[in-house]
Design a protein around this motif. Structure first.
Motif, PDB file in Angstrom:
ATOM      1  N   SER A   2       0.812  -1.130   0.012  1.00 37.17           N
ATOM      2  CA  SER A   2      -0.040  -0.006  -0.007  1.00 37.17           C
ATOM      3  C   SER A   2       0.725   1.282   0.142  1.00 37.17           C
ATOM      4  O   SER A   2       0.809   2.460  -0.661  1.00 37.17           O
ATOM      5  CB  SER A   2      -0.844   0.094   1.246  1.00 37.17           C
ATOM      6  OG  SER A   2      -1.517   1.198   1.192  1.00 37.17           O
ATOM      7  N   HIS A   5       2.428   1.594  -3.375  1.00 39.89           N
ATOM      8  CA  HIS A   5       1.182   2.153  -4.190  1.00 39.89           C
ATOM      9  C   HIS A   5       1.138   3.615  -4.347  1.00 39.89           C
ATOM     10  O   HIS A   5       1.049   4.435  -5.256  1.00 39.89           O
ATOM     11  CB  HIS A   5       0.340   1.358  -4.480  1.00 39.89           C
ATOM     12  CG  HIS A   5      -0.698   1.724  -5.561  1.00 39.89           C
ATOM     13  ND1 HIS A   5      -1.731   2.312  -5.372  1.00 39.89           N
ATOM     14  CD2 HIS A   5      -0.716   1.274  -6.612  1.00 39.89           C
ATOM     15  CE1 HIS A   5      -2.292   2.690  -6.282  1.00 39.89           C
ATOM     16  NE2 HIS A   5      -1.964   1.740  -7.334  1.00 39.89           N
ATOM     17  N   THR A   6       0.854   3.895  -3.129  1.00 39.39           N
ATOM     18  CA  THR A   6       0.794   5.476  -2.672  1.00 39.39           C
ATOM     19  C   THR A   6       1.575   6.321  -2.925  1.00 39.39           C
ATOM     20  O   THR A   6       1.393   7.352  -3.746  1.00 39.39           O
ATOM     21  CB  THR A   6       0.219   5.730  -1.209  1.00 39.39           C
ATOM     22  OG1 THR A   6      -0.786   4.547  -0.859  1.00 39.39           O
ATOM     23  CG2 THR A   6      -0.102   6.831  -0.941  1.00 39.39           C
ATOM     24  N   PHE A   9       2.515   5.862  -7.440  1.00 41.13           N
ATOM     25  CA  PHE A   9       1.555   5.772  -8.414  1.00 41.13           C
ATOM     26  C   PHE A   9       0.366   6.483  -8.063  1.00 41.13           C
ATOM     27  O   PHE A   9      -0.477   6.915  -9.011  1.00 41.13           O
ATOM     28  CB  PHE A   9       1.149   4.376  -8.677  1.00 41.13           C
ATOM     29  CG  PHE A   9       2.183   3.543  -9.111  1.00 41.13           C
ATOM     30  CD1 PHE A   9       2.658   3.668 -10.400  1.00 41.13           C
ATOM     31  CD2 PHE A   9       2.863   2.608  -8.219  1.00 41.13           C
ATOM     32  CE1 PHE A   9       3.960   3.019 -10.778  1.00 41.13           C
ATOM     33  CE2 PHE A   9       3.934   1.657  -8.649  1.00 41.13           C
ATOM     34  CZ  PHE A   9       4.465   1.957  -9.894  1.00 41.13           C
ATOM     35  N   GLN A  10       0.229   7.254  -6.950  1.00 37.96           N
ATOM     36  CA  GLN A  10      -1.137   7.971  -6.636  1.00 37.96           C
ATOM     37  C   GLN A  10      -0.744   9.611  -6.675  1.00 37.96           C
ATOM     38  O   GLN A  10      -0.345   9.911  -5.580  1.00 37.96           O
ATOM     39  CB  GLN A  10      -1.640   7.644  -5.513  1.00 37.96           C
ATOM     40  CG  GLN A  10      -2.353   6.186  -5.700  1.00 37.96           C
ATOM     41  CD  GLN A  10      -3.400   5.731  -4.392  1.00 37.96           C
ATOM     42  OE1 GLN A  10      -3.039   6.477  -3.325  1.00 37.96           O
ATOM     43  NE2 GLN A  10      -4.302   4.939  -4.659  1.00 37.96           N
ATOM     44  N   SER A  12      -1.344  13.506  -5.907  1.00 40.33           N
ATOM     45  CA  SER A  12      -2.083  14.177  -4.911  1.00 40.33           C
ATOM     46  C   SER A  12      -2.007  15.706  -5.034  1.00 40.33           C
ATOM     47  O   SER A  12      -0.840  16.223  -5.444  1.00 40.33           O
ATOM     48  CB  SER A  12      -1.909  13.734  -3.594  1.00 40.33           C
ATOM     49  OG  SER A  12      -0.646  13.865  -3.133  1.00 40.33           O
ATOM     50  N   THR A  34       2.950  12.787  -7.890  1.00 40.71           N
ATOM     51  CA  THR A  34       3.029  11.720  -6.856  1.00 40.71           C
ATOM     52  C   THR A  34       4.152  12.130  -5.435  1.00 40.71           C
ATOM     53  O   THR A  34       5.061  12.704  -6.238  1.00 40.71           O
ATOM     54  CB  THR A  34       3.455  10.430  -7.353  1.00 40.71           C
ATOM     55  OG1 THR A  34       4.801  10.588  -7.982  1.00 40.71           O
ATOM     56  CG2 THR A  34       2.568  10.086  -8.500  1.00 40.71           C
ATOM     57  N   PRO A  62       2.485  -1.376 -10.823  1.00 41.88           N
ATOM     58  CA  PRO A  62       1.083  -0.915  -9.986  1.00 41.88           C
ATOM     59  C   PRO A  62       0.046  -2.123 -10.141  1.00 41.88           C
ATOM     60  O   PRO A  62      -0.845  -2.289  -9.060  1.00 41.88           O
ATOM     61  CB  PRO A  62       0.633   0.347 -10.927  1.00 41.88           C
ATOM     62  CG  PRO A  62       1.423   0.068 -12.160  1.00 41.88           C
ATOM     63  CD  PRO A  62       2.690  -0.613 -11.984  1.00 41.88           C
TER      64      PRO A  62
END
Length: 130
Positions: A2, A5-6, A9-10, A12, A34, A62
């Motif tokens: 987690s 991935h955060t 690939f995420q 914000s 990211t 991912p």
């Protein structure tokens, strides 16, 4: 999984500035990025750390990370479900005791004030007729 991935690939939004005009607060944000991209763009991060981050990024997939997270969630759900089943079985009394408790509960009617009929006794509307 987690965390990787955060962080890789995420994207914000991050707050750039905030100002108040009377009662209104106006916020401005940087473009979505990211944490990995922000780290690479930071001038104080050493070249060695940036190189290690790039190497780690190249090894990540991912889709595989999401699958790993879903597997972990499913395992956690199964463990919680199994534990809840054990707790419910341990907490429920044997069948004989349960029927006795039901008959005791139903023996005295309750009035609208919440007291049992046996404690009131005088009013016919609060007692069961035989």
């Amino acid at each position: 999984a987690s965390r990787l991935h955060t962080n890789f690939f995420q994207p914000s939004f991050k707050l750039k500035d905030k100002r108040r005009e009377g009662a209104k607060v106006i916020k401005r944000y940087h473009g979505p990025a990211t944490p990995y991209a922000r780290g690479l763009a930071h001038p104080k991060l050493s070249k060695g750390v940036k190189r290690r981050l790039r190497e780690l990024y190249r090894t990540l997939d991912p889709v595989a990370l999401l699958a790993e997270m879903r597997d972990a969630q499913a395992e956690l759900g199964a463990r919680v479900g199994a534990r809840a089943g054990k707790l419910a079985a341990a907490a429920s009394p044997p069948a004989r005791q349960r029927t006795r408790q039901r008959s005791r509960r139903g023996s005295a009617m309750r009035c609208i004030w919440g007291s049992s009929a046996s404690s009131i006794g005088a009013c016919a509307s609060h007692t069961k007729s035989a």
